[in-house]
Design an enzyme around this catalytic site. Structure first.
Site, PDB file in Angstrom:
ATOM      1  N   ASP A 176     -18.660  37.264  -1.556  1.00 47.67           N
ATOM      2  CA  ASP A 176     -18.651  35.991  -2.293  1.00 47.67           C
ATOM      3  C   ASP A 176     -19.249  36.197  -3.675  1.00 47.67           C
ATOM      4  O   ASP A 176     -18.950  37.180  -4.330  1.00 47.67           O
ATOM      5  CB  ASP A 176     -19.423  34.950  -1.489  1.00 47.67           C
ATOM      6  N   HIS A 194     -22.618  29.732  -3.462  1.00 45.02           N
ATOM      7  CA  HIS A 194     -21.668  29.778  -2.344  1.00 45.02           C
ATOM      8  C   HIS A 194     -22.004  30.876  -1.350  1.00 45.02           C
ATOM      9  O   HIS A 194     -22.040  30.655  -0.148  1.00 45.02           O
ATOM     10  CB  HIS A 194     -20.265  29.980  -2.947  1.00 45.02           C
ATOM     11  N   SER A 214     -14.928  26.913   3.825  1.00 41.27           N
ATOM     12  CA  SER A 214     -15.946  27.907   3.483  1.00 41.27           C
ATOM     13  C   SER A 214     -17.074  27.885   4.476  1.00 41.27           C
ATOM     14  O   SER A 214     -17.671  28.906   4.773  1.00 41.27           O
ATOM     15  CB  SER A 214     -16.535  27.589   2.103  1.00 41.27           C
TER      16      SER A 214
END
Lengths: 540, 84
Positions: free
Chosen positions: A45, A86, A260
Site C-alpha cells: 500500500d 491507508h 479495502s
C-alpha cells in the site's frame, strides 16, 4: 463463554466480538489458542507506521520495503490530509496487538506484520512486480487493497512482470506451497463497475474479497462479479458502523471502509488457518475459503445453488467468511491434488456478434485416455478477443454443464469504449468442484441500443481443476488415519490410537487444546505440535 | 487513456548482472538491479529520458532491440492505481 481481549476498542469491533450473529467467528479461534503466531503478512500500500503503539510489537522489517524510494523504511509520507494512512489502517486490521490497552485487536494479533510502500509514488509494472515478490520465502500472505480505477470504464490488469510475479509466487513462494495473494475486489459499485474487468481480482492467483454491511446488505461501493471468492464485513452508508484499526500519528480509527477494509480481515483469518496448518498450499486455501464461506445473513437477489449444491452470489462469492469453520477445515484438510488445466479453443474464426448469441461447446475431450484430466473444477476462465461498438452494452455469461449460470461481465453503462476486449480473460469461481464434462454455453447479449454491432474474433475456454472428485470428500472431519505417532519431550516415539482430541493434518498432528488467550506467550512445541510420519509438503 | 511512459525499462538479459552492467554503461542507463530476487530481469533507468512522456523513447527502443543479449525489454508506463 469465550475469553475476549481487553483492548478498549474491542467493544467497537462488532464484526468479531459477538455483538452480531453470525460474525466472523474469530473469538472461537482465538480461544483455541490460534492467534496468527508464526505467520508473516505484508500490506502492499502506501506504507506502514511501524512505530505505532499497536503495531510496533508485531512489526516485521523483513516483510517491509519502500519501492518509491528504494529503501528499507516503509514509513508513510506524511501530508496535511493524511492521505497515506491507508496502509497503516489495513495493517492494524490484521495484526494490531491484543491486550495492550490500546486501540482494538487485530484478527491475527500475534502474526508479524510488514508494509510495502509502493502506492504513493510512480507505480509501474516493475514496482508492482517487485512489491509482490518481496521476500517470497519469508512472507506468507500479501494483502492488497488497491487496483485499476473503479470508474466503470476501465479494463486493466497486471503487466507482464506482475503476472510473472504472481506465477513465481504461487509456484515457488513459501517453499513451494505458494504465496497467498489477498485482494480487495473493488469499490466501483456506484459506477456499475464489474471486478471481472480488473485483472488483479480476476486472476486465478489472487483471492478476491467482497464486502457486506453490518446488516448483511450490499454496500453502495460493492462491485458484483463472478471472480469474488468470499466476503467480509466492512462499512455501508454513513450511518453504518465501520472497521476499527490503527491510524497515522499513533491514533486509532473506527472509520475504515470499503473493500479495502475487507481484504485485510480475510488476510487475518487466513493467517489463523495457516497457523492451524502451515502446509496448506495456495490452492488448498482457495478450496478452504470456498467451504468456509456461507450465505449467513447476507442479502442478495442473485443467490443460487450451483451444480454441487453450494450457494453462490456475484455480490458475495460463497458468502461470509467464518474463521472458526476455516480453521476447523484447515486442521483436517487433505492436500489438494495437483492442478490440471484444460484449454479448449471454441471459436477461432471471426464471427459477427448477433444481438443475442449463444456459443455452445461440448467438453468431452478434457481427458487423458479413460482417465479424466479434470473431475472437479476450480477456476474457469473465458479468454476472448472481440470488437464491439459500445463495450459496456455487451453482457457476457457462461453456463456450465451442471446448469450454473455465471455472469462474466454485466452491462457497464459508463463503458462507452469502442475498443472491445483484446485477449481479455474473464474468470468465475462459481463452478467450484463441479464436473466440467458436458455442454458449456457462452451467452453474449446486447443490453444497449439495437444498432450495436461487433465481431467475436476468438474464444477459448480454460478449465482448471483436479482429477479428484472433491464432492466425494466427506464433509467436516477428514481423518485418513486415527493412528497418530507422538513424540515425548525427548523425541522418543510413542504410538497412540486417536484419542478424539487429535487429528491428522497433512500428517502433522495437532492437539487441539490451547488453554489461554494471550499474546506473545510461547507454548512449548510438544504441547501444540507433534510430528507424524511422513511429512509430505503438498505440491500445488 | 493514453499510456504515460516513464524513464525506466525492464530488461531481460541472457547473461545476468555483468551483461546488464555492460549494457547500462554502453547506453547511459543506471542499473537499479534485479527485479526478481533470482533471475535475469533488470531495472534500468535513464536520466537523459523525460520522467514522464506521452510517447515512448524510440531511440532506446531501437538500441535495445539490436542488442543480441537482450531477450526482452519494455519501457515502463505509469499505472493508474487507486486505493479501495
Amino acid at each position: 463463554s469465550l475469553v475476549s481481549p481487553t483492548d478498549p476498542w474491542f467493544s467497537k469491533q462488532w464484526y468479531m466480538n459477538h455483538e452480531i450473529q453470525p460474525d466472523h467467528n474469530i473469538l472461537r479461534v482465538w480461544n483455541q489458542g490460534l492467534t496468527g503466531r508464526g505467520v508473516v503478512v505484508s500490506i502492499l500500500d502506501d506504507g506502514i507506521e511501524k512505530d505505532h503503539p499497536d503495531l510496533w510489537a508485531n512489526y516485521d522489517p523483513l516483510a517491509s520495503y519502500d519501492f518509491n524510494d528504494y529503501d528499507p523504511d516503509p514509513q508513510p509520507r506524511y501530508t496535511t490530509s493524511d492521505e497515506n494512512r491507508h496502509g497503516t489502517r489495513c495493517a492494524g486490521e490484521v495484526a494490531s496487538t491484543a491486550n495492550n490497552g490500546f486501540c482494538g485487536t487485530g484478527v491475527a494479533f500475534n502474526a508479524r506484520i510488514g508494509g510495502v510502500r509502493m502506492l504513493d509514488g510512480t507505480v509501474t509494472d516493475i514496482v508492482e512486480a517487485q512489491s509482490l515478490s518481496l521476500q517470497p520465502q519469508h512472507i506468507h500472505i500479501y494483502s492488497a487493497s488497491w487496483g485499476p480505477e473503479d470508474d466503470g470504464r476501465t479494463v486493466d490488469g497486471p503487466g507482464i512482470l506482475t503476472r510473472e510475479a504472481f506465477r513465481r509466487g504461487v509456484t515457488k513462494g513459501r517453499q513451494g506451497l505458494g504465496t497467498l495473494f489477498i485482494w480487495a475486489s473493488g469499490n466501483g459499485g456506484l459506477h456499475y463497475d464489474n471486478c471481472n474487468c480488473d485483472g488483479y481480482t480476476n486472476s486465478i492467483h489472487t483471492l478476491s474479497v467482497g464486502s457486506t454491511t453490518r446488516q448483511g446488505r450490499v454496500p453502495w461501493y460493492s462491485e458484483a462479479c463472478a471472480s469474488t471468492f468470499t466476503t467480509t464485513f466492512s462499512s455501508g452508508l454513513a450511518t453504518d458502523p465501520q472497521i476499527v484499526t490503527t491510524d497515522l500519528h499513533h491514533q486509532c480509527t473506527d472509520k475504515h471502509t470499503g473493500t479495502s477494509a475487507s481484504a485485510p480481515l480475510a488476510a487475518g483469518m487466513i493467517a489463523l488457518a495457516l497457523e492451524a496448518n502451515p502446509l496448506l498450499t495456495w490452492r488448498d486455501l482457495q478450496h478452504l475459503v470456498v467451504r468456509a464461506s456461507r450465505p449467513a445473513q447476507l442479502q442478495a437477489e442473485d443467490w443460487k445453488f450451483n451444480g454441487v449444491g453450494r450457494q453462490v452470489s456475484h455480490h458475495y462469492g460463497y458468502g461470509l467468511l467464518d474463521a472458526g469453520l476455516l480453521v476447523d477445515l484447515a486442521r483436517v484438510w487433505v492436500p489438494t491434488q495437483p492442478q490440471r488445466k484444460c484449454t479448449i479453443r471454441v471459436v477461432h474464426t471471426p464471427t459477427p456478434i448477433l444481438p443475442r448469441m449463444l456459443v455452445a461447446k461440448n467438453v468431452s475431450a478434457c481427458s487423458e485416455g479413460p482417465r479424466r484430466l479434470i473431475r472437479s473444477l476450480e477456476h474457469v476462465q473465458v479468454q476472448l478477443s472481440l470488437s464491439y461498438s459500445r463495450r459496456g452494452d455487451l453482457e457476457i455469461s457462461l453456463t456450465s454443464p451442471m446448469g450454473t449460470r455465471s455472469t462474466l461481465v454485466a452491462i457497464r453503462p459508463l463503458d462507452i469504449s469502442g475498443q472491445g476486449y483484446n485477449n481479455w480473460i474473464f474468470m468465475s469461481t462459481h463452478y467450484w468442484d463441479e464436473d466440467p464434462h458436458g455442454l458449456w454455453m457462452l451467452d453474449l447479449e446486447n443490453k444497449g441500443y439495437y444498432f450495436n454491432t461487433g465481431t467475436l474474433h476468438y474464444y477459448t475456454l480454460l478449465l482448471y481443476g483436479t482429477a479428484e472428485d472433491m464432492t466425494a470428500r466427506p464433509p467436516g472431519h477428514q481423518v485418513t488415519s486415527r493412528t497418530c505417532v507422538q513424540r515425548d519431550t525427548e523425541g522418543l516415539r510413542q504410538e497412540s490410537e486417536g484419542d478424539g482430541q487429535s487429528s491428522i493434518v497433512a500428517w502433522l498432528c495437532v492437539l487441539s487444546s490451547w488453554p489461554t488467550l494471550n499474546s506473545h506467550t510461547h507454548q512449548a512445541v510438544t504441547t501444540g505440535w507433534v510430528s507424524c510420519h511422513p511429512v509430505i509438503p503438498a505440491r500445488a | 487513456l493514453a499510456p504515460i511512459y516513464v524513464s525506466s525499462w525492464a530488461v531481460r538479459m541472457t547473461q545476468g548482472y555483468q551483461e546488464a552492467e555492460r549494457l547500462s554503461r554502453k547506453f547511459g542507463f543506471v542499473n537499479l538491479g534485479q527485479i526478481f530476487p533470482d533471475d535475469q530481469f533488470f531495472h534500468l533507468r535513464h536520466r537523459g529520458v523525460a520522467k514522464q512522456s506521452l510517447t515512448p523513447h524510440w531511440g532506446h527502443q531501437l538500441r535495445l532491440k539490436k542488442e543480441p543479449k537482450v531477450q526482452w525489454f519494455e519501457q515502463q508506463t505509469l499505472r493508474r492505481r487507486v486505493k479501495r
